[in-house]
Design a protein around this motif. Sequence first.
Motif, PDB file in Angstrom:
ATOM      1  N   LEU A 124       0.816  -1.216   0.000  1.00 24.38           N
ATOM      2  CA  LEU A 124       0.000   0.000   0.000  1.00 24.38           C
ATOM      3  C   LEU A 124       0.853   1.270   0.000  1.00 24.38           C
ATOM      4  O   LEU A 124       0.356   2.362   0.245  1.00 24.38           O
ATOM      5  CB  LEU A 124      -0.913   0.003   1.236  1.00 24.38           C
ATOM      6  N   GLY A 125       2.156   1.096  -0.279  1.00 24.98           N
ATOM      7  CA  GLY A 125       3.081   2.227  -0.173  1.00 24.98           C
ATOM      8  C   GLY A 125       2.826   3.344  -1.179  1.00 24.98           C
ATOM      9  O   GLY A 125       3.330   4.450  -1.010  1.00 24.98           O
ATOM     10  N   LYS A 126       2.028   3.051  -2.245  1.00 18.99           N
ATOM     11  CA  LYS A 126       1.838   4.106  -3.258  1.00 18.99           C
ATOM     12  C   LYS A 126       0.463   4.756  -3.172  1.00 18.99           C
ATOM     13  O   LYS A 126       0.127   5.593  -4.010  1.00 18.99           O
ATOM     14  CB  LYS A 126       2.040   3.508  -4.649  1.00 18.99           C
ATOM     15  N   ILE A 127      -0.366   4.318  -2.206  1.00 23.13           N
ATOM     16  CA  ILE A 127      -1.659   4.997  -2.101  1.00 23.13           C
ATOM     17  C   ILE A 127      -1.462   6.309  -1.340  1.00 23.13           C
ATOM     18  O   ILE A 127      -0.519   6.460  -0.575  1.00 23.13           O
ATOM     19  CB  ILE A 127      -2.778   4.123  -1.479  1.00 23.13           C
ATOM     20  N   THR A 128      -2.390   7.231  -1.536  1.00 22.25           N
ATOM     21  CA  THR A 128      -2.187   8.600  -1.052  1.00 22.25           C
ATOM     22  C   THR A 128      -1.889   8.665   0.436  1.00 22.25           C
ATOM     23  O   THR A 128      -0.997   9.390   0.869  1.00 22.25           O
ATOM     24  CB  THR A 128      -3.453   9.440  -1.328  1.00 22.25           C
ATOM     25  N   ILE A 129      -2.648   7.908   1.209  1.00 27.12           N
ATOM     26  CA  ILE A 129      -2.547   8.028   2.662  1.00 27.12           C
ATOM     27  C   ILE A 129      -1.144   7.684   3.158  1.00 27.12           C
ATOM     28  O   ILE A 129      -0.710   8.156   4.204  1.00 27.12           O
ATOM     29  CB  ILE A 129      -3.635   7.140   3.327  1.00 27.12           C
TER      30      ILE A 129
END
Length: 536
Positions: A124-129
């Motif tokens: 999930l390292g590239k999602i905005t949060i």
Amino acid sequence: MSSGQAAELFRHLPLSLVVGGLLVILALVIGLSPRKNPGGLPFPPGPPRIPFLGNVLAVKMNNIRPWLTYTEWGKKYGDIVYSRILGQHYIIINSAEVAKALLAQRYWIYSDRPGVATYNLFGLGKITIALGHNDQWRLHRRLFHQTLRPEAMVRYQDLQLQKARELIVNILEEKNPLAGPENHFNTFSASVILSIVYGYDAKQLDDPVVIGVWKLLTTFSDELYAERAALLSAFPSLASLPAWLPGMGFKRKGLVCQRLMDEVAGIPFDHVKEQVASGVAPSSMVADFLQDESKKLVDGGQWQALEDEMKMVGASVALGGAETVSSTLLSLILALLLYPEVQKKACAEIDAVVGPDRLPSFEDRPSLPYIEAILREIMRWNPVGPLGVPHSTNTSDIYKGYYIPKGSIVIYNVWGMSRATSDPCDPVHFNPDRHFLPNGELSSEHVYTNNPGFGFGRRACPGRFFAETSTWAGVVTMLATLHFEKAKDAQGRDVEVRNEFTTGITLHPVPFRCSIKVRSAEREGEIRALVDPSQF
Ligand code: HEM
């Protein structure tokens, strides 16, 4: 060597090796221990720390509900509290005023995110949060703005009402008498989001994209509890240990999450690309982006990079908006069972304003202040994210004479803020009336989208306006059509429900039983006429 043999070997490591390992960890902890700040200023007040470990034991004692510990600390040490765990600085903010002063007014210092290694581990390292305060994050926020800005909301109202009506039919068609409405709330919240992001029309629980989104969210939040995140951010190198080592099972879950993330981000995005290529794509966040010729003027390599970011932006919206809205609706149902007088008042307001046989629409919203107060009270009563999402500092700072080091993890205690209401009603109770002024008007103080539960500053939730209108559509349509009450046992007695919530990054009511009946046959008829029966 098989992974089983390897795990066995690890269990039988000589004591000297284990002790040696502990010493290495201790050395790391000492290495991570904060050095004195240059001006010799004090840290903000906080609980006493033990050498090396800091406050790890205090938080651990309440590790499933750290917000309770932080609220207690707030009473003792004030609105800004300093704590240290395994050498990592923590700044805990217990009031909205301090949160605004730091996270909003000094946003250039306080808008980074900690725990990137952990997000990477789960794909999930590239999602905005998960992004740091950098250009990639700024691009994401610009792309959100097109679709999620307050002025764009009017475009989605018909869709939100239509999905709310499908929700009613899904609830009424439920065959399992013991099933609560939660699965249908999940479908509702995921399907409104998927429609605006991809133009994807998911109607039912077994939709493969909806299933993917929920599997990813539950696997991730089951594995990423606060303690593990703290450990991984203190010792990022733990993430590179092999998955077969005892205690590293979460790495296997991380791999599952990575695969799910590829599917959730890739499948609907590629579907829209195909639709755009064949000229049949309905308008959506992704389709409008792909069809925007001006963006293609950038050269090929840059366009590919931009497209990859858009894929992540789409997934960020789908993931950010699904669980939060669904959990909010479930909290409301729990509140209606515990406080039946709220349901009575809300239904009376709807019937008086809308009349007995029409469905409410967004034009009615300004005339339904009690429904507005209910929305605000759901956000306050049991905030879905009791500690929001942590920020971190990218440089050191001084606030009111206190030293705040670079790299501090900054936690704002939404739960504690929700308990600090000035009205006389005990904050434990669900009481929408607390949002009215003595003259009967709604207070302008606690507007839904300004709730601390949506975060602060430049990183505040970009989906809050959409969350507000989706939740409003769901709440008003349910209250206009259905009646919720406690389920009965075999002897006809009420099955009691408790004000009890799960723990973790997000809070959900623990599963409870309820009985749902139609309260307006006219409105049910109207809904059934508006929803295509072949879908059910
Ligand atoms: C009741 C519903 C919701 C709640 C309580 C909620 C809460 C939050 C919070 C606390 C944050 C972190 C803010 C911060 O860092 O200070 C956040 C971020 C975010 N939310 Fe929401 N949210 C909700 C609904 C939504 C919806 C409907 C969407 C999408 C349409 C969405 C998309 C996002 C995204 C993309 C971020 C990351 C922003 C960033 O890191 O810059 N959220 N949300």
